[in-house]
Design an enzyme around this catalytic site. Sequence first.
Site, PDB file in Angstrom:
ATOM      1  NE  ARG A 164      -2.175   0.928   1.670  1.00 18.26           N
ATOM      2  CZ  ARG A 164      -2.291   2.123   2.268  1.00 18.26           C
ATOM      3  NH1 ARG A 164      -1.547   3.135   1.872  1.00 18.26           N
ATOM      4  NH2 ARG A 164      -3.143   2.302   3.247  1.00 18.26           N
ATOM      5  CB  SER A 238      -6.573  -3.990   3.816  1.00 14.09           C
ATOM      6  OG  SER A 238      -6.866  -3.455   5.091  1.00 14.09           O
ATOM      7  CD  GLU A 334      -3.251  -2.826   0.711  1.00 12.45           C
ATOM      8  OE1 GLU A 334      -2.386  -2.827   1.585  1.00 12.45           O
ATOM      9  OE2 GLU A 334      -4.380  -2.318   0.888  1.00 12.45           O
TER      10      GLU A 334
END
Length: 338
Positions: A164, A238, A334
């Site tokens: 990520r 998420s 995130e």
Amino acid sequence: MRDIEDYSLLAHNTFGIDARCRRFLEYETEDEAVEVARILREAHQPYLIIGGGSNLLLTRDYEGIVVHSACRGISGVGTENGRGLLCAGSGETWDDVVAESVSRGYYGAENLSLIPGDVGASVVQNIGAYGVEVKEFVAQVRAVRITDGRRVCLEPAGLHYGYRDSRFKHEWKNGYLITDVVYRFQADYRPRLDYGNIRAELNQRGIAMPTAQQLREVIIDIRNAKLPDPKLLGNAGSFFMNPVVPRKQFEGLQSQYPSMPHYYVDEASEKIPAGWLIDQCGWKGRSLGRAGVHDRQALVLVNRGGATGSEIVALCRQIQQDVYARFGIEIKPEVNIV
């Protein structure tokens, strides 16, 4: 090109936060991106580049310029060693790229079906799901460099991709206006079925070896079953990244929690699902004021109605504290918090 003063960002973030920005610029072509870069250089104001807003949490009005891509179009641009190439505008929806690849018989991205967000954000964030990351398919990123307005073609080797993560999130942050991305897909169909509950879902349907379209449909159904629709319940998917922990720490935790899910990273480390950690701390379905944790997926924080960005941040911080207190693991957002 759109150039609007005092603009509401409500339609540009899936958490449903009605923050505003001082000025909003939106480009549709490479030439317009060059012009936007010039404006940014001369304005001497802070600026923020956003995508579809599915990875964004606004905690206040933005006292500067917000920039958004409206570059559209998905087209085939040939093959390379039998692998299909697709070029997509940075403002296109990522899932439309997956749908187009499958329809053309270009393989590999099926597990990334229904991930929200735009094409530009896909290469900034290195989106991933079910054992697949977009870095596997990025062939070239076309962009305009803001410092001098130069049009550039960036190769994936120079993007420093990680979990990520990419160079766009560090020294290149707010440094480029992405206009197009060229993706290179697999020539052969080699489905990855052993991540999450993909194979269990296929078995329920009596499918031993799915076609690419069948696999895409299964992934979409799995995501729809556990993730809330942001049009009905504000969220950014998420919220936390899955932590990667040293093997010694993992083995200690595994001795305490034998049923703990985990995924091999390398000989030195293991990945543990953040959702499981949060669930073990009793947060699934709970709320803190108007912000809450989704009742089917503990990895998803939601706006239960009228929550501010600060309320969601407060919930995030409390969850982080509880996970660290119980497991000694720091989980990181995130989502981009602004």
